[in-house]
Design a protein around this motif. Sequence first.
Motif, short mmCIF file in Angstrom:
data_model
loop_
_atom_site.label_atom_id
_atom_site.label_comp_id
_atom_site.label_asym_id
_atom_site.label_seq_id
_atom_site.Cartn_x
_atom_site.Cartn_y
_atom_site.Cartn_z
N HIS A 87 15.49 11.88 4.17
CA HIS A 87 14.94 12.83 4.45
C HIS A 87 13.72 13.68 3.95
CE1 HIS A 87 18.87 14.95 5.49
NE2 HIS A 87 19.27 13.74 4.46
N THR A 88 13.49 12.39 2.01
CA THR A 88 12.19 12.30 1.80
C THR A 88 12.04 10.93 1.79
OG1 THR A 88 11.90 14.11 0.84
CG2 THR A 88 10.42 12.46 -0.18
N ALA A 89 11.14 10.38 2.48
CA ALA A 89 11.19 8.33 2.86
C ALA A 89 9.84 7.43 3.51
CB ALA A 89 12.92 8.28 2.92
N VAL A 90 9.79 6.56 3.04
CA VAL A 90 8.71 5.64 4.08
C VAL A 90 10.03 4.84 4.79
CG1 VAL A 90 6.49 4.24 3.80
CG2 VAL A 90 7.42 6.54 2.59
N LEU A 116 7.34 8.69 8.44
CA LEU A 116 6.29 9.32 6.63
C LEU A 116 7.27 10.62 6.79
CD1 LEU A 116 4.98 7.62 5.10
CD2 LEU A 116 4.13 7.54 7.13
N LEU A 117 8.85 10.62 6.35
CA LEU A 117 9.86 11.88 6.02
C LEU A 117 9.74 12.95 5.12
CD1 LEU A 117 12.06 10.19 8.27
CD2 LEU A 117 10.59 12.00 8.91
N GLY A 118 9.35 13.76 5.11
CA GLY A 118 9.06 14.19 3.49
C GLY A 118 7.94 14.37 2.96
N LEU A 119 7.05 13.53 3.36
CA LEU A 119 5.76 13.46 2.80
C LEU A 119 4.91 13.44 3.58
CD1 LEU A 119 6.57 9.61 1.78
CD2 LEU A 119 6.41 12.00 0.17
N ASP A 120 3.17 13.58 3.04
CA ASP A 120 2.15 13.77 3.35
C ASP A 120 1.23 12.73 4.36
OD1 ASP A 120 -0.57 14.89 4.35
OD2 ASP A 120 -1.22 15.21 3.08
N ASP A 121 1.65 12.68 5.52
CA ASP A 121 0.64 11.40 5.83
C ASP A 121 -0.54 11.43 6.59
OD1 ASP A 121 0.71 12.41 8.42
OD2 ASP A 121 2.41 11.43 9.39
N THR A 122 -1.41 11.93 6.15
CA THR A 122 -2.40 12.36 6.66
C THR A 122 -3.56 11.09 6.29
OG1 THR A 122 -2.82 14.94 5.65
CG2 THR A 122 -4.83 14.05 6.59
N SER A 123 -3.13 10.86 4.94
CA SER A 123 -4.13 9.85 4.32
C SER A 123 -3.91 8.68 5.33
CB SER A 123 -4.04 9.21 2.89
OG SER A 123 -2.46 8.94 3.11
N LEU A 124 -3.22 7.84 6.04
CA LEU A 124 -2.62 6.87 6.95
C LEU A 124 -3.63 6.93 7.96
CD1 LEU A 124 1.27 5.53 6.41
CD2 LEU A 124 -1.44 5.46 5.07
N THR A 125 -3.69 8.38 8.36
CA THR A 125 -4.44 8.37 9.79
C THR A 125 -5.90 7.69 9.37
OG1 THR A 125 -5.48 10.94 9.26
CG2 THR A 125 -3.40 10.42 9.97
N GLY A 126 -6.24 7.38 8.59
CA GLY A 126 -8.07 6.84 8.96
C GLY A 126 -8.06 5.47 8.17
N VAL A 142 0.98 -1.05 -0.15
CA VAL A 142 0.16 0.54 0.15
C VAL A 142 1.10 1.51 -0.06
CG1 VAL A 142 -1.14 1.33 1.44
CG2 VAL A 142 -2.39 -0.98 0.83
N LEU A 143 2.18 1.52 0.75
CA LEU A 143 2.86 2.44 0.67
C LEU A 143 3.32 2.84 -0.69
CD1 LEU A 143 4.02 1.90 4.15
CD2 LEU A 143 2.89 3.30 3.78
N ILE A 144 3.93 1.83 -1.10
CA ILE A 144 5.15 2.14 -2.32
C ILE A 144 3.77 2.60 -2.69
CG2 ILE A 144 6.19 0.84 -4.05
CD1 ILE A 144 7.31 -1.01 -1.94
N SER A 145 2.89 2.17 -3.20
CA SER A 145 1.80 2.06 -4.04
C SER A 145 1.43 3.78 -4.01
CB SER A 145 0.28 1.35 -3.76
OG SER A 145 -0.68 2.24 -5.25
N HIS A 146 0.48 3.86 -2.97
CA HIS A 146 0.06 5.35 -2.87
C HIS A 146 1.61 6.49 -2.97
CE1 HIS A 146 -2.25 8.38 -0.70
NE2 HIS A 146 -1.79 8.35 0.24
N TYR A 147 2.77 5.95 -2.40
CA TYR A 147 3.32 7.52 -2.46
C TYR A 147 4.88 7.16 -3.57
CZ TYR A 147 2.19 8.28 2.14
OH TYR A 147 1.76 9.14 3.41
N GLY A 148 4.30 6.35 -4.71
CA GLY A 148 5.08 6.08 -5.28
C GLY A 148 6.28 6.31 -5.08
N CYS A 149 6.82 5.25 -4.55
CA CYS A 149 8.20 5.25 -4.09
C CYS A 149 8.82 4.61 -5.47
CB CYS A 149 8.24 3.62 -2.94
SG CYS A 149 7.71 4.07 -1.52
N ASP A 150 10.31 5.23 -5.93
CA ASP A 150 10.85 4.96 -6.99
C ASP A 150 12.50 3.87 -6.30
OD1 ASP A 150 11.95 7.29 -5.47
OD2 ASP A 150 12.77 8.51 -7.29
#
Length: 257
Positions: free
Chosen positions: A155-158, A222-232, A56-64
């Motif tokens: 820095h910017t990473a999951v 979640l660093l440098g990323l919006d973590d709001t979506s994970l709250t629900g 879910v995290l890789i898909s949602h945050y577009g991890c490269d």
Amino acid sequence: MPATRTTYLPRLPDDQAVAQLLRAFYGTARAGGLDRLAGGGGPVGFDVTTALQIQVLISHYGCDGIVESGCHLGDTTEYFARAYPHLPVRACDIDATRTAFARDRLAAFPGVDVRHGDSADLLPSLMSGMQRPLVFLDAHWGPEWPLAAELAALHTAVGVIDDFAIGHPRFGYDTYDGQVCGPQLVADTLPGLERMFVGHVEADYPLPCLQTGRRSGTGFVLLGLDDTSLTGHPWFAEVPLRPRPLLPSWTTAREGQ
């Protein structure tokens, strides 16, 4: 309102994505068991719920890209290579013999790079060229514990922390010199981070966990990323870090008392 909040939720994997994960996960040999690894080895501790959360995290945050510290004999590394063949996978281990084993094991995967050395030193180069990597932190053995230095390098990473204290008696965690691998360490290391997440142990997952031995908790930063979506999201439980860390009050933990 619930109808509005659901628009912020990361999409749950569909049947095809779950089937692909299933093939990659259970198609990976559990070589860690040969080295008497706790729980018998296997990808991410042979806990498929953690693999689903990572998907879910890789898909949602577009991890490269995917980076792993403490790859041991390469069980998790091979799983990442199988499950995400479109992403570069870089791993390291401080033990030269284990590094050589994992490197030979993964030679058939052109997107995998396994290096020998201290993860605290190697992490910046392993993440080089990646804009938002998923970093699996599992270097939890040996005389030095690099976790704080690893977290400080992100820095910017999951960030995904294995063997993490989540406050549930069924899930183990590591301790070094009296310091728990848990939320307090994250709070002390990352003073600007207001909250983190742990895997929700009471959620409904599309695949059962077949790990009958040691299960360990998992922490997510979640660093440098919006973590709001994970709250629900049903698979993640929020852990406030300020003014002090507060773990979930698990229903199943109370019932087991």
